[in-house]
Write an enzyme that holds these catalytic residues in place. Structure first.
Site, PDB file in Angstrom:
ATOM      1  N   ASP A 233      38.522  37.579  42.146  1.00 48.71           N
ATOM      2  CA  ASP A 233      38.906  38.918  42.074  1.00 48.71           C
ATOM      3  C   ASP A 233      37.880  39.723  42.195  1.00 48.71           C
ATOM      4  O   ASP A 233      38.037  41.164  41.957  1.00 48.71           O
ATOM      5  CB  ASP A 233      39.539  39.282  40.787  1.00 48.71           C
ATOM      6  CG  ASP A 233      38.834  38.815  39.519  1.00 48.71           C
ATOM      7  OD1 ASP A 233      37.801  38.400  39.730  1.00 48.71           O
ATOM      8  OD2 ASP A 233      39.169  39.348  38.347  1.00 48.71           O
TER       9      ASP A 233
ATOM     10  N   ASP B  68      29.991  41.489  47.203  1.00 49.69           N
ATOM     11  CA  ASP B  68      29.661  40.261  46.605  1.00 49.69           C
ATOM     12  C   ASP B  68      29.844  39.221  47.794  1.00 49.69           C
ATOM     13  O   ASP B  68      29.316  38.033  47.318  1.00 49.69           O
ATOM     14  CB  ASP B  68      30.595  40.400  45.430  1.00 49.69           C
ATOM     15  CG  ASP B  68      30.366  40.785  44.166  1.00 49.69           C
ATOM     16  OD1 ASP B  68      29.509  41.515  44.023  1.00 49.69           O
ATOM     17  OD2 ASP B  68      30.952  40.304  43.103  1.00 49.69           O
TER      18      ASP B  68
ATOM     19  N   TYR C 237      36.400  41.205  27.242  1.00 54.42           N
ATOM     20  CA  TYR C 237      35.096  41.610  27.716  1.00 54.42           C
ATOM     21  C   TYR C 237      34.687  43.015  26.569  1.00 54.42           C
ATOM     22  O   TYR C 237      35.454  43.901  26.773  1.00 54.42           O
ATOM     23  CB  TYR C 237      34.957  42.364  28.860  1.00 54.42           C
ATOM     24  CG  TYR C 237      34.927  41.274  30.279  1.00 54.42           C
ATOM     25  CD1 TYR C 237      34.577  40.097  30.150  1.00 54.42           C
ATOM     26  CD2 TYR C 237      35.592  41.717  31.368  1.00 54.42           C
ATOM     27  CE1 TYR C 237      34.370  39.243  30.977  1.00 54.42           C
ATOM     28  CE2 TYR C 237      35.462  40.642  32.582  1.00 54.42           C
ATOM     29  CZ  TYR C 237      35.022  39.448  32.372  1.00 54.42           C
ATOM     30  OH  TYR C 237      34.946  38.809  33.290  1.00 54.42           O
TER      31      TYR C 237
ATOM     32  N   LYS D  46      38.375  33.859  27.896  1.00 60.80           N
ATOM     33  CA  LYS D  46      36.969  33.689  28.623  1.00 60.80           C
ATOM     34  C   LYS D  46      36.013  34.691  28.191  1.00 60.80           C
ATOM     35  O   LYS D  46      36.265  35.858  27.920  1.00 60.80           O
ATOM     36  CB  LYS D  46      37.535  34.389  30.272  1.00 60.80           C
ATOM     37  CG  LYS D  46      36.458  34.507  31.222  1.00 60.80           C
ATOM     38  CD  LYS D  46      36.883  35.156  32.442  1.00 60.80           C
ATOM     39  CE  LYS D  46      35.676  35.040  33.403  1.00 60.80           C
ATOM     40  NZ  LYS D  46      34.887  36.097  33.409  1.00 60.80           N
TER      41      LYS D  46
ATOM     42  N   GLY E 270      32.509  31.840  39.434  1.00 64.47           N
ATOM     43  CA  GLY E 270      32.836  32.391  40.751  1.00 64.47           C
ATOM     44  C   GLY E 270      31.702  32.509  41.686  1.00 64.47           C
ATOM     45  O   GLY E 270      31.159  31.702  42.515  1.00 64.47           O
TER      46      GLY E 270
END
Lengths: 320, 320, 320, 320, 320
Positions: free
Chosen positions: A40, A49, A166, A200, A269
């Site tokens: 994502d 990215d 987060y 996560k 990722g």
């Protein structure tokens, strides 16, 4: 040997258990650990990215990589899931990320808008949903409220809920920062208290001690920190993320420590797909080696299918 | 002797009465008093609260402690209730805490987001719901509105509503602070006026008199203060909380005064589980002793001697 | 020793488990067996059922009897529950019977209308709901459809669903009748397939063999028949009903055989309250003796010796 | 070689494709064929079906058999799915049968009531739903209306819809009966026209020609008949059922002809579990042999995992 | 030759594909490219935009121009669509623009209110809907939330969703501005990740490099930039807009580059209708020439190019 709990002992409903079984025991290494491929970043950071490996701009390339690399799941936003998952439907589990945002506006009270529903995930045959919770920001009430709706729907439809926990915002920055042991530990617990099935987190850095709560202002090793985070999350299983691409050996060391601590697995990722195709597979293979040496809980009742040829399975089982 | 009202005299609907009967007369001392074990500090303060006794990080440890210690109920957020209550379902009553927040962002207009519904509580077999109301903050309208929904649902489903009534915010700080007799007394009454069946308060400190309303700027003893608070709450039953861990004797003294005042009981978390397991049980036993000497109201019908027929119930049960 | 499954092994959600725990381990003999007192005969047969003991016409008399007799639950229609359960709320678990009818119209296609909702049961603090399913009648589609709604709501709110599974209608009459082994066995299985947590059946009579399916047209003992019925119901727990008042010894023999077969317990109404008060209690005591000698599964965690800490729970409680 | 269509060419939505991929390529032989184990006979016929092998009365025994026998799915009614699927969640795909009835009332206008919803199936993690449509009965309007709701919900949630297409009723009996080529062919097409993704039929008997429509009153071989049925269903994939237990060789011959015709697979219940455990597995192995020689379409992108060890897969794929 | 994907390969549902087929293969050049005529400037900028050609103030004039000029679609707000589309219903596809605003208030946190629903679009026979997303503004959460609803409805009703992806706000201004390659590339990807079927962007200007993310601070040609934007959008098809009226040759050059990059087509409003009628048609014809030399993907099965030459239809219409 593993200190990971068996799927039977996580307090899961039938649907959540069925879907986690698929992710953990019907894909990847099928040993109860998990390696996820998140994709994502095109929304969260923009196409920059993909500059390191332009092929990674194509969602089909990434889905193929997820299948080839033996990942336990691939994480997509709704737009890409709608247009690309059909091509590989069922070949690799889909985690539908339900919220997400660009990184363009200032980040002082970040809130990740909900872009899709749990029902979208059901409709697309996803095996889990993801939600980013920014722990500790001034937007906490709105964030908790959105998570509540997602949790309720995930419960109603039996989909495992993965929370990207987060720590963020000025108060976190003033207390050791988003990677401090204090922040990561609190974020993991918050996700658990609010109903995440999987959380996560970034790997905690116990040396970030400036202005943290006094309990965390002590000498903790990296292993002690990740052990504590896994313990705080308890039955909520922990995934450790790779974050920005960094040195491979440091990454692998963090992966090893995480699995030693009893984490469920890894979610990498950029560290995977920001390199050329065969290099990506080779790095994934190294991550899989770590997972292979940390197999989870006791195996499910049906023995691992990869050990058994097409007609041996029934015989093997009837002998048991 | 007790000045506590009988369950029949509290203006309760059938469902609320049935569930309070279970809490007060089918668990704990079964004498109409209550000792609750709250366990939402992992969210409210973070895992640092578990550093004193790392075992307390595990919700299963806490649930077991609640059963072993003869508590009348255990208080959990939705995430832990979903994953852990099944193991002890029905063995100790569950109070589902419906709202909660982290203590990371600044606390100048605190509002505790609603993370679960009364229907979640019904579904999990909880016997009551909890809601934190920050009395006196600038966010009062949003807080009252959320409480209203909870109250309506609690009414509809017949679940007792326990309000954590916490005076907070700059105006409170400017008028004696959150523990002043003025603040606690007002908070207890607010909960009562808005529909709480039970209100949890901190023990009032009548010596905190700076800038309080003139009526409270007088010499009140601690006993007079808690007496007044219980009177202000009236048919809304009062639980006195332990708050941060402090000296045991001071705590027990507050507990005794509270029960003398006619409080329903005590709600002690960190003071109980921030010590080693057997010490926790020993401290709980001391709290139970206080409750035992303050049995509540008249006993329920089933315990009245004239109701017991030829087959004595206690005998039959203790023989099993 | 018992062949009854433990509550942990019945595939129950948290709420259903919590409520069944209350019924089976916090009331009655607290040994995992159950004795229910049904009281819906005033609707099903009319007040003629109270002529043998006019006091039994008063719901308060029956509720008191349920408490005194150590029953695990009392079964009421909505009207009586609304007006009488408050008096004994929580002292004896309430099973709210959701459907019911008079026996005045002809019985060739019986259908029991739904008179209350699962939400009514939640509101009143009931611990279970009851539904009468007439198995095998021409009204099968409407009956299944109504049961489906009740099952969905019972699932949503976490209330155990007790199905009164009554074979009825001309096809049943033509195939051995409603008490034949064939009919009772099929009815028990039907309730199980459609989602009952507990099924109430009449004791099967294997000698009623005229025109039954060939598999049932063989020499089965009464014990073999009830064994098979409990097996057919499987994780759906079986209650055997007393039915019309009959000879006590024959009744007790059926009760014994049922418990030997692994039934959860007994549901006896007219056989209990169609006699004078003390006689009722004496007969209930004889039923309890049978249950006491068939304690269910392993005890719940709280009664397991290794869980009891320095302050022995039973002692502490019996001392109060 | 096979004349079965590839999953990509069936006009499926993403969710339906993902779930069918799981059933066809992640379970059983993983070659695109399917062998299902139906287990709703306890409701449809009653426990008499278990007399030949009493162990089969236990749903857990059947689920274990489904896993051991390498079945692609097991078919359950809601009651058994709720209580038993958790134990094997995800190890074998679940097909939740949404309607069902007893065979007690007369069968002149059969209608199978809907006992569960597609949302129940989603919640339990089922990979498909089943619906029995009685083609040609006087209750056709109500039956079609119920199917429509199921189809809409199956579409909304992305679950494949399997229709049990059973010709029934006096008009069918008057035109060759429920097994005639005419009746089975019409039933298969009806399911396809109304939105089935998969249709379950009995093997057609072209010799039943009395009073069938003139087009069917001709000399057709069994192979011609099943070929035509598969053609009539077209993109709706065909499962051929075993029906009542009959001679093994005749059954296997029908299975072979069905797969030759391009059927997706077989759905055999009583023929499998109405015999002793090891015999069941042996018979299932013979069915699997037939499926193995009729692998479906082209393989999915990811090569068959059972041919590749834990670390070989990525390499094999990167080489392709 | 074209690098545009075929309609079959875009991951579209049946309804979206049917409507896009109409737009791309039944109107305009019928070669898979698209030329849209947007006409919402009366709201976005006010009537000042019509001063250059007052006739353009009349929506009927514009609709006629769209038909005469062989456009693939005309874009209207709800008010004009309601009153004017009837006259030309079906003659030119309608794109209903669902949100829109005036440019009067300051633009620091722009948010375009939703003025009509997807259901309005269905009702009016529109073939697509449009939504303006301001990427990167402080109002991001509200904007994403509104887009989510539109996306869900567009999915439910099978209408293609065209997102006007406009980078805006102070953070964008501080990082290269709204036309920078960085901003346009990120905006295109954002629309794709959030579920746009088609995204409208401005032509990126890679020379705007001040303070952009480092990856974009390099020497990129205009062609490289638009190539990258089309790649970032992937299966989401790209329309390049004309923006403010500018020099024709520069415009045509951008159009050519866009089509070379694989864009679906062009969306030119003011550049078309801010000139006299015949001039408008002549400019449109030059745009069509560019599209004609970039035909899209393989032709649909039914299309026979020999039936109609690229310019015959407009002539036929302008003659009427």
């Amino acid at each position: 040997m593993s200190n990971r709990a068996h799927l039977d002992d996580l307090g899961l409903s039938t649907g959540k258990k069925a879907r986690l079984h698929r992710i953990l025991h019907e894909h990847g290494l099928r040993n109860g650990t998990a390696l996820f491929l998140p994709y994502d970043q095109g929304l969260e950071h923009g196409p920059r990215d993909f500059f390191a490996n332009p092929a990674a701009s194509d969602p089909k390339y990434i889905l193929r990589l997820a299948v080839e690399g033996g990942f336990n799941g691939v994480v997509l936003q709704i737009g890409l899931a709608e247009k690309f998952y059909w091509d590989f439907a069922g070949e690799v589990p889909l985690v539908l990320k339900l919220n997400g945002k660009t990184d363009i506006p200032p980040d002082d009270a970040p809130l990740s808008p909900v872009n899709a529903s749990v029902e979208d995930a059901v409709r697309l045959g996803a095996d889990a949903v993801g939600y980013t919770l920014y722990v500790g920001t001034p937007a906490q009430p709105a964030d908790f409220a959105a998570l509540r709706t997602v949790r309720e729907d995930a419960h109603r439809f039996g989909l495992p809920l993965i929370v990207w926990a987060y720590p963020r915002g000025p108060a976190i920055e003033a207390k050791g920062g988003k990677s401090s042991f204090y922040a990561v530990d609190y974020a993991a617990r918050t996700a658990s208290e609010l109903g995440a099935d999987i959380v996560k987190v970034n790997f905690p850095q116990p040396t970030l001690r400036t202005s943290v709560k006094p309990e965390y202002d002590a000498d903790f090793s990296a292993q002690q920190a990740i052990d504590a985070v896994v313990r705080s999350a308890n039955r909520t299983q922990v995934l450790v993320s790779g974050g920005e691409r960094a040195g491979d050996e440091a990454m692998l060391e963090k992966a090893r420590r995480s699995m030693d601590a009893g984490a469920l697995g890894l979610i990498f990722g950029r560290n995977v797909w920001q390199r050329e195709h065969d290099e990506s597979l080779r790095f994934a293979a190294r991550l899989r080696e770590i997972l292979a040496s940390h197999s989870g809980g006791t195996p499910p009742r049906a023995a691992q299918p990869e050990l058994i040829g097409p007609f041996d399975r029934a015989e093997a089982l009837s002998a048991s």
